[in-house]
Structure formats: C-alpha cells, structure tokens
Write a protein that holds these residues in place. Sequence first.
Motif, PDB file in Angstrom:
ATOM      1  N   HIS A  54     -73.876  58.588  25.691  1.00  0.00           N
ATOM      2  CA  HIS A  54     -73.466  57.513  26.606  1.00  0.00           C
ATOM      3  C   HIS A  54     -74.052  56.162  26.198  1.00  0.00           C
ATOM      4  O   HIS A  54     -73.365  55.133  26.247  1.00  0.00           O
ATOM      5  CB  HIS A  54     -73.896  57.889  28.025  1.00  0.00           C
ATOM      6  N   SER A  84     -69.858  56.351  31.975  1.00  0.00           N
ATOM      7  CA  SER A  84     -70.598  56.867  33.129  1.00  0.00           C
ATOM      8  C   SER A  84     -69.838  56.598  34.416  1.00  0.00           C
ATOM      9  O   SER A  84     -69.408  57.523  35.106  1.00  0.00           O
ATOM     10  CB  SER A  84     -71.980  56.235  33.193  1.00  0.00           C
ATOM     11  N   HIS A 141     -80.425  48.811  28.638  1.00  0.00           N
ATOM     12  CA  HIS A 141     -79.721  49.963  29.208  1.00  0.00           C
ATOM     13  C   HIS A 141     -80.222  51.261  28.561  1.00  0.00           C
ATOM     14  O   HIS A 141     -80.530  52.238  29.254  1.00  0.00           O
ATOM     15  CB  HIS A 141     -78.213  49.774  28.965  1.00  0.00           C
ATOM     16  N   HIS A 145     -82.194  54.600  30.099  1.00  0.00           N
ATOM     17  CA  HIS A 145     -81.788  55.995  29.880  1.00  0.00           C
ATOM     18  C   HIS A 145     -82.897  56.820  29.244  1.00  0.00           C
ATOM     19  O   HIS A 145     -82.909  58.048  29.376  1.00  0.00           O
ATOM     20  CB  HIS A 145     -80.503  56.069  29.057  1.00  0.00           C
TER      21      HIS A 145
HETATM   22 FE   FE2 Z   1     -75.813  54.038  31.717  1.00  0.00          FE
END
Ligand code: FE2
Length: 411
Positions: A54, A84, A141, A145
Amino acid sequence: MATRRHQDQLDDRLAARLAATRALTLDLAAPLSDADATIQPHPDASPAKWHLAHTTWFFETFVLRDRVPGYELHNERWAFLFNSYYEGEGERHARPRRGMLSRPSLDEVREWRAKVDEALQGALADLSPEARKLVELGVQHEQQHQELFLTDILATFAENPVEPAYGSIEATPPRAIKPLGWIEGRDGLVEIGAQSGFAFDCERPRHRALLYPHRIADRCVTNGEWADFIADGGYSTPALWLSEGWDWVQANGVERPLYWRDDGTHFTLAGRRAIDAAAPVSHISYYEADAFARWAGARLPTEEEWEDAFASSDPTIGHQLDQAGPVLPKAGGGPFGDVWQWTQSAFLPYPGFKPEAGTVGEYNGKFMCGQFVLKGASCATPRGHSRASYRNFFPPSARWQFTGVRLARDA
Ligand SMILES: [Fe+2]
C-alpha cells in the motif's frame, strides 16, 4: 525563490529521507515469512505485506502515475488491492478481506517496491515543488505505516498460541516507580496547532484555544497502577464507565489490557514477558482510559491542555523508531516515545481547516467523526513524528495500538 544550489540540497535531503524510509520498512519485514506477512489478525489491522504494498501504491499513484510522464504502472490490477480508502481512486478490495491475498507474494511486492524506488529516485530532480510535496507526504505516510506494521505484527503473533517473538528486547534496568506529580496548566487563551515544518493537514491552522484552570500529570499511568484498578474491581463497577464503554466491556468480556495474561505476564513483540509495574500501561481503549481516570478521581486531558503543557518539551527524547532491531519500549518517561495518550477531545477540524487539494485531501479530513485524539508518540513511532501538534486518532474501542493514559484534573 530557492537558488539552484539550495534546491539541489533540498533534493538530496528528500532523496536520502526517501531511501532511508523505504529501506527501514524492508528491514522491519526482514524477520517475516510470506505466511507471517499475509495474515490479517482482525479487520482493523492489516497484513504486513499489505503495508509494504500500500505504501508503494501511494507513491506509484500520486507521484509516478500522476506526475511523471511516461511512467507505466507495474501492474494495473494491484491498485484495486492496495488502495486503502481513497474514493477518488475508485473501487477497492474490502478492508476485512486483506488477509485473503496470498498473491502477489511477498517477493513480488518487494520487486514492485524496488521498481518504484528506482523510478522515484530517477524522477526526483525533475519534479515540480508540488510533486515534491507529495513525495514528502509519501515519506510521512510510509512512516505512519511503519508503526501500524509493528502493531499489526504484534496482533498477528498474539493470535498464535505458541507465542512467536518478532524481535528481541534490549536489556534495560528495571524502572523505579516515580511518584505522580502534577503540572500546573495555563489558564486563559493559548495557541495550538502546527507552526512550521511538515505537519499533516489536520494539525493546521494554528489557532487560539481557551483553557480553564487545570493540572496535568507529569507521567503516564503505570502498569502497577492499572493492576490496582483491576484489583479494586475497576472492570466490574458500572458506575466508573461511560454507558457505551460499559456495553463494550460486557459485550467483549474485557478484564484487563489487551495483551495482559492472567499470570502477571503480557504478550509483546519479544514474546511473553513479565509485566513491568513501573512502565506505562499500554493497549487500553478510550473507554478504559476514561474509566480509570474516574476511578482515580481525575479525568482525561483535552488535546489543547496536553499540547500546551508539552509544547516546549524536546520531542527527540525517548525511544523512537529509526532502525530495525530491538523494537520494544525503552525507558523514556517523557511525553513522547512510550505510549500514545488518549485525550477527551473528539477528532474534529480546527477552525479554518482546509483539506489538501485533490484525492490526497481524503487523508485525514473525512475521518473526523466518532474518533478521539491521542497525543505524544509511542515506542513504535518513527523518529520525526514526535511533535506536540501531532494528532493521532482512533475510535474509542481501539486498543491494538500502543495506547495509554495521562491524567488531568480541574484545579
Ligand atoms: Fe495509508
């Protein structure tokens, strides 16, 4: 306007941060088999392989596809699997079914990552300032994660009765239990919100907030104090709980923090360990934090009280993830680096909030309903994500993150 030389330096810094961030994610995955990385322990958590993919999809979509002429997607069908929640990017695989993806394999995802990394590094120098901002957002980001990766692997291994260890603990001397002290909070108008440097959209704009006389605890609630709450019938006394929280306790048979066992041990990323009475309690929900505070004759702080109290604390003190290896909590004790701390504040837009333009505007703004703000940073938070203005947020029943509690009181 930046000079050419200054611009080159900025590019080098971004390139280095991008490479280091992408490499750390791979390092975090190194101890995992394909099977470890494919399991989804519950609908809120994601498989490790999904995180690897992702974060790559994010760069491939918003930077390479949208900003680099001629870039060809590695596999057009994977966008459906690894988007997502971006409605602007169309249909996607159902979140609770992420654990069903035995293909692509972990190795295929690693190959995709390598291809995207090469393309990003090759494109960086020619990107517009707006596109470079998207690369920066992609780095931030991916760092978010990395923390989710660790909490989700903990949840995955916690499902396995043989209790596998993801990593090892660095030996640290036992902490002494520090008596709880109270910090006098400010009374009146204060300013909160991000001022300069990178911040997510929800941290802005900086604005005024009104504080009433209050005090805030100088440390988080410890495991020892939580054991006292349990021994005193905390989980069986409805008067301590919000109605919704009491329903949640009853429906789920909750009797202790998420990974506590009934023999004085808890499950950690290093396997089962004795509970350290002096360490901050972790893996509790908002409901539990709120009930504990009521039991202790206190309340949860507001996000404004928390931010104002710790605005000048050094966020680099405390353990923060910047390399793979021993990943368990080190003694920090400060506002950052042990556990995220629940506040009583709903996650709402600040006055004047504006989402980013385009599909990345879906990043935070659309989640401003039914969630509570957490402040600080946890032992699994990447270095650089600790700042007083940071607003983490989760629904009130969530407790698979490293979440704890710091008390406050009306003065
Ligand atoms: Fe994300």
